[in-house]
Design a protein around this motif. Structure first.
Motif, PDB file in Angstrom:
ATOM      1  N   GLY A   1     -53.703  -1.632 -11.827  1.00 13.55           N
ATOM      2  CA  GLY A   1     -52.762  -2.154 -12.813  1.00 13.55           C
ATOM      3  C   GLY A   1     -51.411  -1.459 -12.810  1.00 13.55           C
ATOM      4  O   GLY A   1     -50.362  -2.107 -12.825  1.00 13.55           O
ATOM      5  N   ARG A   2     -51.415  -0.125 -12.776  1.00 15.66           N
ATOM      6  CA  ARG A   2     -50.134   0.597 -12.850  1.00 15.66           C
ATOM      7  C   ARG A   2     -49.330   0.399 -11.564  1.00 15.66           C
ATOM      8  O   ARG A   2     -48.112   0.279 -11.606  1.00 15.66           O
ATOM      9  CB  ARG A   2     -50.344   2.100 -13.117  1.00 15.66           C
ATOM     10  CG  ARG A   2     -50.838   2.438 -14.505  1.00 15.66           C
ATOM     11  CD  ARG A   2     -49.961   1.916 -15.636  1.00 15.66           C
ATOM     12  NE  ARG A   2     -48.557   2.257 -15.513  1.00 15.66           N
ATOM     13  CZ  ARG A   2     -47.636   1.933 -16.426  1.00 15.66           C
ATOM     14  NH1 ARG A   2     -47.972   1.263 -17.510  1.00 15.66           N
ATOM     15  NH2 ARG A   2     -46.379   2.280 -16.263  1.00 15.66           N
TER      16      ARG A   2
ATOM     17  N   VAL B   1     -47.704  -2.885 -11.837  1.00 17.22           N
ATOM     18  CA  VAL B   1     -46.509  -2.858 -12.693  1.00 17.22           C
ATOM     19  C   VAL B   1     -45.306  -2.355 -11.895  1.00 17.22           C
ATOM     20  O   VAL B   1     -44.214  -2.927 -11.954  1.00 17.22           O
ATOM     21  CB  VAL B   1     -46.758  -1.986 -13.948  1.00 17.22           C
ATOM     22  CG1 VAL B   1     -45.453  -1.675 -14.665  1.00 17.22           C
ATOM     23  CG2 VAL B   1     -47.739  -2.684 -14.897  1.00 17.22           C
TER      24      VAL B   1
ATOM     25  N   ALA C   1     -48.323 -10.420 -21.060  1.00 14.24           N
ATOM     26  CA  ALA C   1     -47.181  -9.576 -21.410  1.00 14.24           C
ATOM     27  C   ALA C   1     -46.543  -8.980 -20.160  1.00 14.24           C
ATOM     28  O   ALA C   1     -45.321  -8.965 -20.015  1.00 14.24           O
ATOM     29  CB  ALA C   1     -47.623  -8.469 -22.366  1.00 14.24           C
TER      30      ALA C   1
ATOM     31  N   GLN D   1     -42.826  -9.728 -18.947  1.00 14.04           N
ATOM     32  CA  GLN D   1     -41.886  -8.611 -18.919  1.00 14.04           C
ATOM     33  C   GLN D   1     -41.181  -8.507 -17.566  1.00 14.04           C
ATOM     34  O   GLN D   1     -40.018  -8.139 -17.512  1.00 14.04           O
ATOM     35  CB  GLN D   1     -42.651  -7.317 -19.234  1.00 14.04           C
ATOM     36  CG  GLN D   1     -41.766  -6.105 -19.468  1.00 14.04           C
ATOM     37  CD  GLN D   1     -42.581  -4.956 -20.077  1.00 14.04           C
ATOM     38  OE1 GLN D   1     -43.660  -5.162 -20.652  1.00 14.04           O
ATOM     39  NE2 GLN D   1     -42.071  -3.751 -19.959  1.00 14.04           N
TER      40      GLN D   1
ATOM     41  N   LYS E   1     -51.371   0.245 -27.743  1.00 12.69           N
ATOM     42  CA  LYS E   1     -52.764   0.235 -27.301  1.00 12.69           C
ATOM     43  C   LYS E   1     -52.837   0.748 -25.874  1.00 12.69           C
ATOM     44  O   LYS E   1     -51.821   0.858 -25.179  1.00 12.69           O
ATOM     45  CB  LYS E   1     -53.349  -1.173 -27.406  1.00 12.69           C
ATOM     46  CG  LYS E   1     -52.873  -2.151 -26.342  1.00 12.69           C
ATOM     47  CD  LYS E   1     -53.813  -3.352 -26.238  1.00 12.69           C
ATOM     48  CE  LYS E   1     -53.515  -4.169 -24.996  1.00 12.69           C
ATOM     49  NZ  LYS E   1     -54.484  -5.221 -24.723  1.00 12.69           N
TER      50      LYS E   1
ATOM     51  N   ASP F   1     -54.382  -0.244 -22.496  1.00  8.52           N
ATOM     52  CA  ASP F   1     -55.040  -1.346 -21.795  1.00  8.52           C
ATOM     53  C   ASP F   1     -55.799  -0.804 -20.579  1.00  8.52           C
ATOM     54  O   ASP F   1     -55.322   0.108 -19.910  1.00  8.52           O
ATOM     55  CB  ASP F   1     -53.969  -2.351 -21.338  1.00  8.52           C
ATOM     56  CG  ASP F   1     -54.575  -3.579 -20.695  1.00  8.52           C
ATOM     57  OD1 ASP F   1     -55.046  -4.447 -21.445  1.00  8.52           O
ATOM     58  OD2 ASP F   1     -54.609  -3.642 -19.449  1.00  8.52           O
TER      59      ASP F   1
ATOM     60  N   ASP G   1     -56.247  -2.066 -17.732  1.00  9.91           N
ATOM     61  CA  ASP G   1     -55.585  -2.298 -16.454  1.00  9.91           C
ATOM     62  C   ASP G   1     -54.208  -1.654 -16.370  1.00  9.91           C
ATOM     63  O   ASP G   1     -53.847  -1.087 -15.361  1.00  9.91           O
ATOM     64  CB  ASP G   1     -55.436  -3.803 -16.211  1.00  9.91           C
ATOM     65  CG  ASP G   1     -56.772  -4.461 -15.979  1.00  9.91           C
ATOM     66  OD1 ASP G   1     -57.433  -4.094 -14.998  1.00  9.91           O
ATOM     67  OD2 ASP G   1     -57.171  -5.308 -16.799  1.00  9.91           O
ATOM     68  N   PHE G   2     -53.431  -1.778 -17.443  1.00 11.01           N
ATOM     69  CA  PHE G   2     -52.017  -1.432 -17.346  1.00 11.01           C
ATOM     70  C   PHE G   2     -51.635  -0.167 -18.119  1.00 11.01           C
ATOM     71  O   PHE G   2     -50.490   0.240 -18.097  1.00 11.01           O
ATOM     72  CB  PHE G   2     -51.166  -2.611 -17.821  1.00 11.01           C
ATOM     73  CG  PHE G   2     -51.451  -3.886 -17.068  1.00 11.01           C
ATOM     74  CD1 PHE G   2     -51.154  -3.976 -15.715  1.00 11.01           C
ATOM     75  CD2 PHE G   2     -52.040  -4.975 -17.692  1.00 11.01           C
ATOM     76  CE1 PHE G   2     -51.421  -5.135 -15.000  1.00 11.01           C
ATOM     77  CE2 PHE G   2     -52.315  -6.133 -16.986  1.00 11.01           C
ATOM     78  CZ  PHE G   2     -52.009  -6.216 -15.639  1.00 11.01           C
TER      79      PHE G   2
ATOM     80  N   MET H   1     -49.431   0.191 -23.850  1.00  7.59           N
ATOM     81  CA  MET H   1     -48.663  -1.012 -24.163  1.00  7.59           C
ATOM     82  C   MET H   1     -48.176  -0.927 -25.600  1.00  7.59           C
ATOM     83  O   MET H   1     -48.839  -0.330 -26.457  1.00  7.59           O
ATOM     84  CB  MET H   1     -49.514  -2.259 -23.963  1.00  7.59           C
ATOM     85  CG  MET H   1     -50.044  -2.349 -22.540  1.00  7.59           C
ATOM     86  SD  MET H   1     -50.675  -3.961 -22.067  1.00  7.59           S
ATOM     87  CE  MET H   1     -49.216  -4.943 -21.944  1.00  7.59           C
TER      88      MET H   1
ATOM     89  N   LEU I   1     -46.214  -8.268 -26.687  1.00  6.44           N
ATOM     90  CA  LEU I   1     -46.662  -7.020 -26.088  1.00  6.44           C
ATOM     91  C   LEU I   1     -45.728  -6.670 -24.938  1.00  6.44           C
ATOM     92  O   LEU I   1     -45.173  -7.555 -24.310  1.00  6.44           O
ATOM     93  CB  LEU I   1     -48.044  -7.211 -25.475  1.00  6.44           C
ATOM     94  CG  LEU I   1     -49.323  -6.968 -26.249  1.00  6.44           C
ATOM     95  CD1 LEU I   1     -50.500  -7.344 -25.368  1.00  6.44           C
ATOM     96  CD2 LEU I   1     -49.434  -5.533 -26.680  1.00  6.44           C
ATOM     97  N   GLY I   2     -45.623  -5.370 -24.690  1.00  8.17           N
ATOM     98  CA  GLY I   2     -44.883  -4.960 -23.503  1.00  8.17           C
ATOM     99  C   GLY I   2     -45.573  -3.763 -22.889  1.00  8.17           C
ATOM    100  O   GLY I   2     -46.208  -2.976 -23.595  1.00  8.17           O
ATOM    101  N   VAL I   3     -45.477  -3.645 -21.582  1.00  5.92           N
ATOM    102  CA  VAL I   3     -46.100  -2.499 -20.931  1.00  5.92           C
ATOM    103  C   VAL I   3     -45.093  -1.351 -20.929  1.00  5.92           C
ATOM    104  O   VAL I   3     -43.904  -1.547 -20.692  1.00  5.92           O
ATOM    105  CB  VAL I   3     -46.609  -2.868 -19.512  1.00  5.92           C
ATOM    106  CG1 VAL I   3     -45.478  -3.197 -18.559  1.00  5.92           C
ATOM    107  CG2 VAL I   3     -47.480  -1.766 -18.932  1.00  5.92           C
ATOM    108  N   CYS I   4     -45.570  -0.156 -21.243  1.00  6.17           N
ATOM    109  CA  CYS I   4     -44.691   1.014 -21.358  1.00  6.17           C
ATOM    110  C   CYS I   4     -44.404   1.589 -19.981  1.00  6.17           C
ATOM    111  O   CYS I   4     -45.274   1.543 -19.129  1.00  6.17           O
ATOM    112  CB  CYS I   4     -45.342   2.094 -22.211  1.00  6.17           C
ATOM    113  SG  CYS I   4     -45.734   1.526 -23.871  1.00  6.17           S
ATOM    114  N   PRO I   5     -43.229   2.134 -19.763  1.00  5.22           N
ATOM    115  CA  PRO I   5     -42.136   2.241 -20.727  1.00  5.22           C
ATOM    116  C   PRO I   5     -41.347   0.938 -20.841  1.00  5.22           C
ATOM    117  O   PRO I   5     -41.081   0.313 -19.825  1.00  5.22           O
ATOM    118  CB  PRO I   5     -41.258   3.335 -20.107  1.00  5.22           C
ATOM    119  CG  PRO I   5     -41.506   3.244 -18.634  1.00  5.22           C
ATOM    120  CD  PRO I   5     -42.916   2.754 -18.472  1.00  5.22           C
ATOM    121  N   VAL I   6     -40.969   0.556 -22.049  1.00  4.95           N
ATOM    122  CA  VAL I   6     -40.093  -0.604 -22.198  1.00  4.95           C
ATOM    123  C   VAL I   6     -38.655  -0.109 -22.356  1.00  4.95           C
ATOM    124  O   VAL I   6     -38.408   0.903 -22.997  1.00  4.95           O
ATOM    125  CB  VAL I   6     -40.472  -1.516 -23.394  1.00  4.95           C
ATOM    126  CG1 VAL I   6     -41.887  -2.038 -23.266  1.00  4.95           C
ATOM    127  CG2 VAL I   6     -40.293  -0.811 -24.720  1.00  4.95           C
TER     128      VAL I   6
ATOM    129  N   LYS J   1     -45.968   7.054 -23.983  1.00  2.58           N
ATOM    130  CA  LYS J   1     -46.014   7.566 -22.615  1.00  2.58           C
ATOM    131  C   LYS J   1     -46.120   9.093 -22.606  1.00  2.58           C
ATOM    132  O   LYS J   1     -46.774   9.667 -21.753  1.00  2.58           O
ATOM    133  CB  LYS J   1     -44.760   7.150 -21.832  1.00  2.58           C
ATOM    134  CG  LYS J   1     -44.754   5.708 -21.378  1.00  2.58           C
ATOM    135  CD  LYS J   1     -45.939   5.363 -20.510  1.00  2.58           C
ATOM    136  CE  LYS J   1     -45.667   5.537 -19.020  1.00  2.58           C
ATOM    137  NZ  LYS J   1     -46.799   5.004 -18.214  1.00  2.58           N
TER     138      LYS J   1
END
Lengths: 462, 207
Positions: free
Chosen positions: A225-226, A229, A272, A276, B107, B109, B111-112, B115, B133-138, B178
Motif C-alpha cells: 500500500g505505501r 501511494v 480516497a 487524492q 485511522k 488503514d 493497506d495505506f 489516513m 478521507l486522505g492518505v497521510c501526509p496530506v 505521521k
C-alpha cells in the motif's frame, strides 16, 4: 522501491519456451503455443514437453535446459506441484523471465507451494508473473501467453491503452470488449496471485513505457500500500490511470478472498487514495471502457464549457441536463460571432443557442458549419456532437464528416449516437477512426467530466 | 486498543500546534467553580467504559452559578457510580462558541497506513456519512480537495470563510499522525466552526 524490475524482457522477448506445450488440443499448453503460431510471433519459439519430439512442426525439448539458446521468457503451464521443479530448471538454465499460468496455489490454500515459487524466483532474480494468471499480451511484439483460443477471444489491434488485471476472468472479458473498440491495446498484463511481480511493479513498468498512453486497471487488493501511494503520486503526473476495484463490499470481499487469495482493503480507503492522486474511478466494466476511449484519443481540455451540436432537439436537452447535473461541466454560452454566423449560414429553423439544434434534415454541411463555429469559439472548451442516424438528413456522409473534422480538431470532441443496426454501423466507422462514440447522454457526459477532472488534477497538484 | 487519558491527549495536540478548549480535571465542585470564574462551563464524566458521553447523559452544559455546578457534579458522580463506570474522572471545560460541528479524525488503514478524515460532525456523522478521507501526509491541495468533495462544504466552511483554517487543521492532524505512528485512531469530534475560527471540544486518541 521496485520489487521486481525489467518486465521488458517479458513483454519483448526474442525467444520463448512454452513449458507444458502439448499436442493435445484440450491442454492449456497447446492453446498457448497455437496462439503464438497464429499471431505470427517473429522470435524463436521452443515447445517443452518430455513426451514429444515435435509439436506443430516445431522441435520439442524434454527440458528447458536442453535448449541451446538464451530464453527470454518461459511460459509455464504444468500442474502446480511440478511448477517449483520447472522453475528451478528455468533458473539454472538462465531463463530471463517466466509467466506461471498454472493455478493451484495460494488461491486454494496452497500457500507453501506459492512460497516455494517465490523463493526460486528470488534466488535466480528471475521476474515471475502469476501464478494463476493469463499472463501477458503485446500486439506489437506479438507476445501472447493467453490460454484462450483466438476464435473465442478476439485480440485487440495495436494502440496506446495498457490494461492490467488481477483477475483472469475480468481481464479476458474486458480484453474481448477492447478488441471491439477503436482505441487498441498496448499491453495486457494479468498477474493473478502476484506472488513475485505485483501491481506496483507492473504500474511502475507501464509508467515508464513510452508506448503506453493510458493505463486501465482492474484490482481487488494492493499488496504494498505505501509503495503504491508513492508510485501513485508520480504516475498520474505522467499519464491517466483508470481503475476499477472489485471487492468493495463485505460480500464482494469474501468472494475476493476465495478468488485470488487477495486481501481486499476497505473500499473507502482505496477510493480516497485513488481520488487524492488523480486516478479515474470506474464503477463497472462499461464505465471503464467509456473512460479508456476518451483518454486514448482526446487532448487536454482548456475547461469544462461544452458546446453541443445536435440533429435531434430532445436528445440535446437530455445531454444539457446531464451536463447540468455533473456538478463540474457547463453548457457554454455562444459568442456573438458564432450566433451571427449561425444566423447567416443556417436555415431559419435552426435554433441559435447552445445546444445548437441543426434539425432532423441536417446533412453533413450543417454539422460542419456548427462544429467549425464551436471550434473557433473561445467560450467553448469541448464538443459533444449528437448524431442521430434515424433522421432523414443523416447518413454515412455525416459520419465521414465527423471523422474528417476530428482529425483537425484541437478541442476534445466526442459523439453521442443512439440506435440499432444502422446506427451501430456508423458507430463502428467512427470508432475505428479514433472518435470516441457513446450511446447515452449520461455516459458521454461522465467521460467528458473524467477528462476534465484528470487534467485539472495534473495541472494543479503541486 | 486503549483510550488515552484526555488531558494527555490534549497535551499531544497542543505540542503539535492544535489547540483545544481549555479543560481541567476537578475533584470537587469548588475547583470547578474557580475554573469557571463566572464564565459558563461544561462538565463531563470521562470513563473508558462510556464511549458516547453525550448519548449517555454524561455531559452537563452551560453551568455558571454555584448551585448549578454543585448539582451537576453530584449528578454525574451518582450516574457514574450507578452505571458502574469506575474508574472515572470529572472534567470541566470552557464553553465553546456556537457554530457548525465537524469531525476531524485519523485511522490506521491496513493497506495505506495513516489516513485523515474530515466530515460533517457531531450527531450527523453517522446519519449523513458526509466525509472525505486522505492518505497521510496530506498537503494543502489535498486537504482543499477533501473539503471540496463534501456535500456540506459550504455549510462547514461558513461559505468558504473558514476554509483556510480547516485546511490547515487537517494538514496539522495529518502531520501529527505521521509523527506519532503509535496513534491508532483519533477523533476530534466535535470541532466547532464559527465566525471566529475553530474550537476542538472533544478528543479521543486510541493507542
Amino acid at each position: 522501491m521496485p520489487n521486481v524490475s525489467n518486465l521488458d524482457m517479458m513483454m519483448n522477448p526474442r525467444s520463448v519456451a512454452i513449458i507444458g506445450a502439448s499436442k493435445n488440443p484440450d491442454k492449456v499448453g497447446h492453446v498457448i503455443l497455437q496462439n503464438y503460431v497464429n499471431a505470427g510471433y517473429s522470435g524463436r519459439l521452443y515447445p517443452v514437453n518430455k513426451d514429444a519430439d515435435e509439436i506443430m512442426g516445431l522441435k520439442a525439448y524434454a527440458r528447458v535446459g536442453d535448449i541451446k539458446d538464451r530464453i527470454d521468457l518461459a511460459v509455464i503451464a504444468v500442474p502446480a506441484k511440478f511448477v517449483p521443479g520447472v522453475l528451478e530448471e528455468c533458473g539454472k538454465a538462465g531463463v530471463k523471465s517466466t509467466v506461471v499460468v498454472s493455478g493451484g496455489f495460494a488461491e486454494i490454500g496452497q500457500v507453501k507451494l506459492q512460497e516455494d515459487l517465490v523463493k526460486i524466483a528470488k534466488k535466480y532474480n528471475m521476474p515471475t508473473l502469476g501464478p494463476n494468471c493469463l499472463g501477458v499480451m503485446d500486439p506489437r511484439s506479438r507476445v501472447d501467453t493467453l490460454f484462450l483460443p483466438t476464435f473465442k477471444l478476439s485480440r485487440p489491434q495495436i494502440g496506446g491503452v495498457s490494461f492490467v488485471a488481477q483477475s483472469g476472468a475480468v481481464g479476458s472479458t474486458i480484453l474481448d470488449l477492447i478488441s471491439g473498440e477503436g482505441f487498441g491495446l498496448s499491453k495486457f498484463i494479468s498477474y493473478g496471485n502476484a506472488a513475485h511481480i505485483d501491481e506496483v511493479d507492473i504500474l511502475e513498468y507501464l509508467m515508464n513505457d513510452d508506448e503506453t498512453k493510458v493505463i486501465v486497471m482492474y484490482i481487488e487488493g494492493i499488496r504494498r500500500g505505501r509503495d503504491f501511494v508513492e508510485l501513485a503520486k508520480k504516475i498520474t503526473k505522467k499519464k491517466p490511470v483508470i481503475v476499477l476495484k472489485g471487492g468493495r463490499t463485505a460480500q464482494g470481499m469474501q468472494a475476493a478472498h476465495s478468488h485470488t487469495a487477495s486481501l481486499a482493503g476497505s473500499w473507502e480507503s482505496y477510493e480516497a487514495v485513488f481520488r487524492q492522486f488523480g486516478f479515474t474511478i470506474a464503477n463497472d466494466i462499461s464505465e471503464l471502457l467509456h473512460y479508456a476511449k476518451i483518454f486514448a484519443s482526446e487532448p487536454e481540455p482548456r475547461g469544462g464549457r461544452i458546446g453541443i451540436v445536435t440533429n435531434g432537439g430532445g436528445v440535446g436537452v437530455l445531454a444539457a441536463d446531464a451536463i447540468g447535473n455533473s456538478g463540474l461541466l457547463k453548457v457554454g454560452s455562444l459568442s456573438d460571432v458564432t450566433k451571427k454566423e449561425l444566423r447567416r449560414k443556417m436555415p431559419p429553423l435552426v435554433n441559435i443557442s447552445n445546444p445548437i439544434d441543426i434539425a432532423g434534415d441536417a446533412g453533413e454541411d450543417r454539422f460542419n458549419t456548427a462544429m467549425s463555429l464551436l471550434a473557433d469559439d473561445d467560450g467553448i472548451d469541448m464538443l459533444l456532437v449528437i448524431a442521430l442516424f434515424q433522421t432523414p438528413g443523416a447518413d454515412s456522409t455525416v459520419a465521414a464528416r465527423l471523422i474528417h473534422y476530428k482529425e483537425n480538431s484541437e478541442k476534445p470532441m466526442i459523439v453521442l449516437t443512439i440506435g440499432a443496426d444502422y446506427t451501430r454501423m456508423h458507430k463502428i466507422m467512427m470508432e475505428s477512426a479514433g472518435l470516441p462514440v457513446y450511446d447515452s447522454p449520461d455516459a458521454a457526459v461522465k467521460a467528458l467530466k473524467a477528462l476534465l477532472m484528470y487534467y485539472d488534477y495534473r495541472n494543479n497538484t503541486p | 486498543m486503549e483510550l488515552l487519558d484526555y488531558m494527555k491527549a490534549k497535551r499531544i495536540l497542543d505540542n503539535n500546534g492544535i489547540h483545544s478548549v481549555e479543560s481541567m480535571y476537578v475533584k470537587s465542585p469548588g475547583e470547578a467553580l474557580s475554573f469557571s470564574g463566572g464564565e459558563p462551563i461544561v462538565m463531563k464524566l470521562i470513563s473508558g467504559k462510556a464511549l458516547h458521553k453525550s448519548k449517555e447523559g454524561l455531559v452537563k452544559l452551560n453551568l455558571v452559578k454555584r448551585e448549578e455546578i454543585e448539582k451537576a457534579y453530584k449528578e454525574l458522580r451518582e450516574k457514574g457510580d450507578r452505571l458502574g463506570l469506575k474508574p472515572y474522572r470529572i472534567i470541566v471545560q470552557k464553553t465553546a462558541r456556537k457554530g457548525i460541528e465537524i469531525i476531524i479524525g485519523g485511522k490506521t488503514d491496513n493497506d495505506f497506513g495513516k489516513m485523515v478524515l474530515i466530515g460533517l460532525g457531531g450527531i450527523y456523522v453517522e446519519a449523513f456519512r458526509d466525509f472525505a478521507l486522505g492518505v497521510c501526509p496530506v498537503n494543502g491541495y489535498d486537504s482543499m480537495r477533501m473539503i471540496h468533495s463534501l456535500k456540506s462544504r459550504d455549510v462547514i466552511t461558513y461559505q468558504g470563510k473558514q476554509e483556510k483554517e480547516i485546511e490547515k487543521l487537517v494538514e496539522k492532524v495529518s502531520t501529527m499522525l505521521k509523527k506519532n505512528e503509535w496513534i491508532q485512531e483519533l477523533d476530534l469530534n466535535p470541532v466547532i466552526i464559527s465566525e471566529n475560527g475553530y474550537e476542538i471540544v472533544d478528543i479521543r486518541i486510541l493507542r
